[in-house]
Write an enzyme that holds these catalytic residues in place. Structure first.
Site, PDB file in Angstrom:
ATOM      1  CB  ALA A  66      -0.904  -0.023   1.224  1.00  0.00           C
ATOM      2  N   GLY A 110       0.692  -5.067   0.981  1.00  0.00           N
ATOM      3  CA  GLY A 110      -0.484  -5.173   0.113  1.00  0.00           C
ATOM      4  C   GLY A 110      -0.182  -5.843  -1.211  1.00  0.00           C
ATOM      5  CD  GLU A 113      -2.177  -7.641   3.041  1.00  0.00           C
ATOM      6  OE1 GLU A 113      -1.795  -6.513   2.646  1.00  0.00           O
ATOM      7  OE2 GLU A 113      -2.748  -7.817   4.121  1.00  0.00           O
ATOM      8  CD  GLU A 133       1.809  -5.424   5.701  1.00  0.00           C
ATOM      9  OE1 GLU A 133       2.622  -6.309   6.068  1.00  0.00           O
ATOM     10  OE2 GLU A 133       1.007  -5.593   4.774  1.00  0.00           O
TER      11      GLU A 133
HETATM   12  N1  CAA Z   1       4.620   3.164  -0.732  1.00  0.00           N
HETATM   13  C1  CAA Z   1       5.050   4.311  -1.294  1.00  0.00           C
HETATM   14  N2  CAA Z   1       6.218   4.432  -1.961  1.00  0.00           N
HETATM   15  C2  CAA Z   1       6.982   3.330  -2.028  1.00  0.00           C
HETATM   16  C3  CAA Z   1       6.611   2.112  -1.461  1.00  0.00           C
HETATM   17  C4  CAA Z   1       5.362   2.049  -0.782  1.00  0.00           C
HETATM   18  N3  CAA Z   1       4.894   0.921  -0.236  1.00  0.00           N
HETATM   19  N4  CAA Z   1       7.602   1.208  -1.692  1.00  0.00           N
HETATM   20  C5  CAA Z   1       8.540   1.850  -2.401  1.00  0.00           C
HETATM   21  N5  CAA Z   1       8.185   3.135  -2.600  1.00  0.00           N
HETATM   22  C6  CAA Z   1       8.922   4.174  -3.297  1.00  0.00           C
HETATM   23  C7  CAA Z   1      10.099   4.655  -2.462  1.00  0.00           C
HETATM   24  O1  CAA Z   1       9.688   5.615  -1.528  1.00  0.00           O
HETATM   25  C8  CAA Z   1      11.013   5.221  -3.525  1.00  0.00           C
HETATM   26  O2  CAA Z   1      10.521   6.487  -3.884  1.00  0.00           O
HETATM   27  P1  CAA Z   1      11.586   7.700  -4.169  1.00  0.00           P
HETATM   28  O3  CAA Z   1      12.401   7.233  -5.344  1.00  0.00           O
HETATM   29  O4  CAA Z   1      10.701   8.865  -4.474  1.00  0.00           O
HETATM   30  O5  CAA Z   1      12.407   7.849  -2.934  1.00  0.00           O
HETATM   31  C9  CAA Z   1      10.767   4.292  -4.721  1.00  0.00           C
HETATM   32  O6  CAA Z   1       9.521   3.623  -4.466  1.00  0.00           O
HETATM   33  C10 CAA Z   1      11.841   3.233  -4.851  1.00  0.00           C
HETATM   34  O7  CAA Z   1      11.950   2.564  -3.597  1.00  0.00           O
HETATM   35  P2  CAA Z   1      13.372   2.357  -2.846  1.00  0.00           P
HETATM   36  O8  CAA Z   1      14.301   3.463  -3.158  1.00  0.00           O
HETATM   37  O9  CAA Z   1      13.059   2.105  -1.414  1.00  0.00           O
HETATM   38  O10 CAA Z   1      13.860   1.017  -3.585  1.00  0.00           O
HETATM   39  P3  CAA Z   1      14.796  -0.124  -2.976  1.00  0.00           P
HETATM   40  O11 CAA Z   1      15.117  -1.019  -4.120  1.00  0.00           O
HETATM   41  O12 CAA Z   1      15.920   0.461  -2.205  1.00  0.00           O
HETATM   42  O13 CAA Z   1      13.864  -0.911  -1.932  1.00  0.00           O
HETATM   43  C11 CAA Z   1      11.831  -1.986  -1.182  1.00  0.00           C
HETATM   44  C12 CAA Z   1      12.727  -1.602  -2.381  1.00  0.00           C
HETATM   45  C13 CAA Z   1      12.544  -3.008  -0.297  1.00  0.00           C
HETATM   46  C14 CAA Z   1      10.563  -2.604  -1.759  1.00  0.00           C
HETATM   47  C15 CAA Z   1      11.514  -0.729  -0.354  1.00  0.00           C
HETATM   48  O14 CAA Z   1      11.042   0.288  -1.228  1.00  0.00           O
HETATM   49  C16 CAA Z   1      10.476  -0.931   0.705  1.00  0.00           C
HETATM   50  O15 CAA Z   1      10.775  -1.479   1.768  1.00  0.00           O
HETATM   51  N6  CAA Z   1       9.213  -0.492   0.448  1.00  0.00           N
HETATM   52  C17 CAA Z   1       8.153  -0.540   1.413  1.00  0.00           C
HETATM   53  C18 CAA Z   1       7.632  -1.957   1.583  1.00  0.00           C
HETATM   54  C19 CAA Z   1       6.522  -1.980   2.625  1.00  0.00           C
HETATM   55  O16 CAA Z   1       6.708  -1.639   3.775  1.00  0.00           O
HETATM   56  N7  CAA Z   1       5.321  -2.413   2.196  1.00  0.00           N
HETATM   57  C20 CAA Z   1       4.186  -2.488   3.058  1.00  0.00           C
HETATM   58  C21 CAA Z   1       3.355  -1.251   2.964  1.00  0.00           C
HETATM   59  S1  CAA Z   1       2.020  -1.215   4.135  1.00  0.00           S
HETATM   60  C22 CAA Z   1       0.805  -2.178   3.482  1.00  0.00           C
HETATM   61  O17 CAA Z   1       0.938  -2.724   2.393  1.00  0.00           O
HETATM   62  C23 CAA Z   1      -0.465  -2.295   4.278  1.00  0.00           C
HETATM   63  C24 CAA Z   1      -1.376  -3.359   3.828  1.00  0.00           C
HETATM   64  O18 CAA Z   1      -1.401  -4.433   4.365  1.00  0.00           O
HETATM   65  C25 CAA Z   1      -2.310  -3.130   2.732  1.00  0.00           C
END
Ligand code: CAA
Length: 259
Positions: A66, A110, A113, A133
């Site tokens: 998400a 998400g 999911e 999360e």
């Molecule tokens: N939401 C918003 N933006 C996101 C995102 C997310 N879930 N995941 C990645 N991005 C964005 C980053 O902020 C980044 O943006 P900028 O270039 O503007 O800084 C861009 O995508 C690239 O990401 P990274 O620079 O972080 O890329 P990476 O290769 O170093 O890492 C990753 C990749 C491990 C997937 C890392 O981005 C990450 O940990 N993302 C979040 C994962 C996460 O926590 N997901 C769960 C979300 S909560 C949820 O989903 C609730 C639910 O149950 C529905």
């Protein structure tokens, strides 16, 4: 219809392919994307030419979860009153045609999911699944705590949900989360071949089989078996059952009419 966060196409005149497309955000799932995804799914569901749908992302990310930048501004009242997650995530559950997730790269939160909401997952060797999360102060909110243990058992689900550990494609396949793992450059070929195989099956049987398998996650064994039996009985009212059995006995290829 045109979409900003998706690419939508038809393959072989019968497979609907939906590609999540927010590349800069690794396909983070915001409201616009989920609304568009719902609309694209419903359009394929309503299209008689389509027998199966493939949902995919980019090489780097199926979906990274998400959208955290959207969520970071939410208060309890916003998510509770707005029924955050439920509103535009429920559409996928309503789709009765088979939906295959073709996953490469990250399928996190998400994203994991969403893949689990599909009927089965074909993963590329670079796929990584996780429910991280907890690291941002929340828990899975689109069914992860319920579908993951049903898919892979309590111990591994707890491990993933509590430690935020990512599992790779090989581990996901061993655990039963994904049905097959293929080289990255073969992912779409494999998913499309599976979809075309399904399209060649009698459609009413495919829809009934999907409904019956999904019932296994909602019903007691006795209720589920009875549900299956009634659907099984109903197949004998279809023209394709007559055709399938006649063709088998005549040693010829069946010509299904999806009736
Ligand atoms: N939401 C918003 N933006 C996101 C995102 C997310 N879930 N995941 C990645 N991005 C964005 C980053 O902020 C980044 O943006 P900028 O270039 O503007 O800084 C861009 O995508 C690239 O990401 P990274 O620079 O972080 O890329 P990476 O290769 O170093 O890492 C990753 C990749 C491990 C997937 C890392 O981005 C990450 O940990 N993302 C979040 C994962 C996460 O926590 N997901 C769960 C979300 S909560 C949820 O989903 C609730 C639910 O149950 C529905």
């Amino acid at each position: 219809m045109s979409y900003e966060t998706l690419q939508v196409r038809t393959e072989a005149g019968q497979v609907g392919v939906i590609t999540l497309h927010r590349p800069k955000q690794l396909n983070a799932l915001n409201d616009q994307l989920m609304d568009e995804l719902g609309a694209a799914l419903l359009a394929f569901e309503a299209d008689d030419a389509i027998g199966c749908i493939v949902l995919t992302g980019s090489e780097k990310a199926f979906a990274a979860g998400a959208d955290i930048s959207a969520m970071s501004k939410f208060e309890f009242a916003d998510v509770y009153q707005g029924d955050f997650i439920t509103r535009n995530w429920e559409t996928l559950r309503r789709i009765r045609k088979p939906v295959i997730a073709a996953v490469s790269g990250f399928a996190l939160g998400g994203g994991c999911e969403l893949a689990m909401l599909c009927d089965f997952i074909i993963a590329a060797e670079n796929a990584k699944f996780g429910q991280p999360e907890i690291k941002i102060g929340i828990i899975p909110g689109a069914g992860g705590t319920q579908r993951l243990p049903r898919a892979i058992g309590k111990s591994k689900a707890m491990d993933m949900v509590l430690t935020a550990r990512l599992v790779d494609a090989a581990e996901a396949e061993r655990a039963g989360l994904v049905s097959r793992v293929v080289p990255l450059d073969k992912l779409m070929d494999e998913a499309l071949a599976a979809a075309i195989t399904i399209c060649g099956m009698p459609r009413l049987a495919a829809m009934a089989a999907k409904e019956a398998v999904n019932r296994a996650f909602e019903a007691t064994l006795a209720d589920g078996v009875m549900f299956e039996r009634r659907l099984f009985h109903s197949m004998f009212a279809t023209a394709d059952q007559k055709e399938g059995m006649d063709a088998f006995l005549a040693k010829r290829e069946p010509v299904f009419r999806h009736r």
